[in-house]
Design an enzyme around this catalytic site. Structure first.
Site, PDB file in Angstrom:
ATOM      1  N   ALA A 146       0.874  -1.175  -0.053  1.00 60.05           N
ATOM      2  CA  ALA A 146      -0.105  -0.080   0.010  1.00 60.05           C
ATOM      3  C   ALA A 146       0.982   1.252   0.077  1.00 60.05           C
ATOM      4  O   ALA A 146       1.902   1.266   0.466  1.00 60.05           O
ATOM      5  CB  ALA A 146      -0.766  -0.051   1.055  1.00 60.05           C
ATOM      6  N   ASP A 147       0.536   2.254  -0.608  1.00 58.37           N
ATOM      7  CA  ASP A 147       0.942   3.778  -0.537  1.00 58.37           C
ATOM      8  C   ASP A 147      -0.129   4.653  -0.736  1.00 58.37           C
ATOM      9  O   ASP A 147      -1.243   4.324  -0.893  1.00 58.37           O
ATOM     10  CB  ASP A 147       2.100   3.808  -1.590  1.00 58.37           C
ATOM     11  CG  ASP A 147       3.022   4.722  -1.295  1.00 58.37           C
ATOM     12  OD1 ASP A 147       3.056   5.199  -0.188  1.00 58.37           O
ATOM     13  OD2 ASP A 147       3.822   5.254  -2.089  1.00 58.37           O
ATOM     14  N   THR A 148       0.368   5.816  -0.021  1.00 60.18           N
ATOM     15  CA  THR A 148      -0.577   6.982   0.189  1.00 60.18           C
ATOM     16  C   THR A 148       0.189   8.131  -0.166  1.00 60.18           C
ATOM     17  O   THR A 148       1.398   8.592  -0.173  1.00 60.18           O
ATOM     18  CB  THR A 148      -0.918   7.076   1.809  1.00 60.18           C
ATOM     19  OG1 THR A 148      -1.626   5.969   2.063  1.00 60.18           O
ATOM     20  CG2 THR A 148      -1.788   8.285   2.056  1.00 60.18           C
ATOM     21  N   SER A 202      -4.885   6.788  -1.294  1.00 58.54           N
ATOM     22  CA  SER A 202      -4.354   5.470  -0.830  1.00 58.54           C
ATOM     23  C   SER A 202      -4.633   4.416  -1.762  1.00 58.54           C
ATOM     24  O   SER A 202      -5.847   4.038  -2.005  1.00 58.54           O
ATOM     25  CB  SER A 202      -4.781   5.119   0.479  1.00 58.54           C
ATOM     26  OG  SER A 202      -4.436   6.216   1.526  1.00 58.54           O
ATOM     27  N   ALA A 203      -3.797   3.564  -2.167  1.00 53.70           N
ATOM     28  CA  ALA A 203      -4.012   2.507  -2.999  1.00 53.70           C
ATOM     29  C   ALA A 203      -3.319   1.337  -2.386  1.00 53.70           C
ATOM     30  O   ALA A 203      -2.467   1.210  -1.455  1.00 53.70           O
ATOM     31  CB  ALA A 203      -3.039   2.526  -4.313  1.00 53.70           C
TER      32      ALA A 203
END
Length: 136
Positions: free
Chosen positions: A15-17, A51-52
């Site tokens: 995940a990353d934001t 966010s993904a």
């Protein structure tokens, strides 16, 4: 031949934001001046937090969450004191909703967990799709 590694066929979650204001992605601040500039740009405004999350296994599945965060107006003194707390130094957009910056946030439209960095609703969806049980 099969792998002897017991984790070889386990799915991987990532995940990353990103904090976005005026179509600019605000990453982690490079230094104090950069961090204070980011906080000034967010002050008194609404920005997006994107966010993904992805689950890579037999197939790759992804989810995206876009939340809107509104900051009240922050004084120069408040931004300086917040920077001195050390909290914004390693955070995208130079703030963490789960910490001291919460006093600046007057509205949140979307997911608190996604703004923190891991969209839990979307993560649970991906895990369930992959056959990994959650609490639902």
């Amino acid at each position: 031949k099969g792998s002897l590694d017991p984790c070889a066929h386990k799915p991987v979650l990532g995940a990353d934001t990103a904090v976005v204001v005026d179509n600019d992605i605000l990453g982690k601040p490079l230094d104090k001046a950069h961090g204070l500039d980011m906080l000034a740009r967010l002050s008194g405004r609404t920005h997006e937090v994107i966010s993904a999350v992805a689950l890579i296994g037999e197939v790759t599945m992804t989810r995206l969450n876009i939340s809107k965060v509104s900051f009240r107006q922050m004084s120069n003194t408040e931004r300086e004191k917040y920077w001195q707390s050390g909290e914004p130094k390693d955070k995208a957009g130079a703030y963490g909703i789960q910490g001291k910056a919460a006093i600046f946030i007057n509205r949140l439209e979307g997911s608190y967990s996604a703004v923190m960095g891991l969209p839990l609703y979307e993560t649970a969806e991906l895990l369930e799709q992959a056959g990994i049980k959650s609490l639902r």
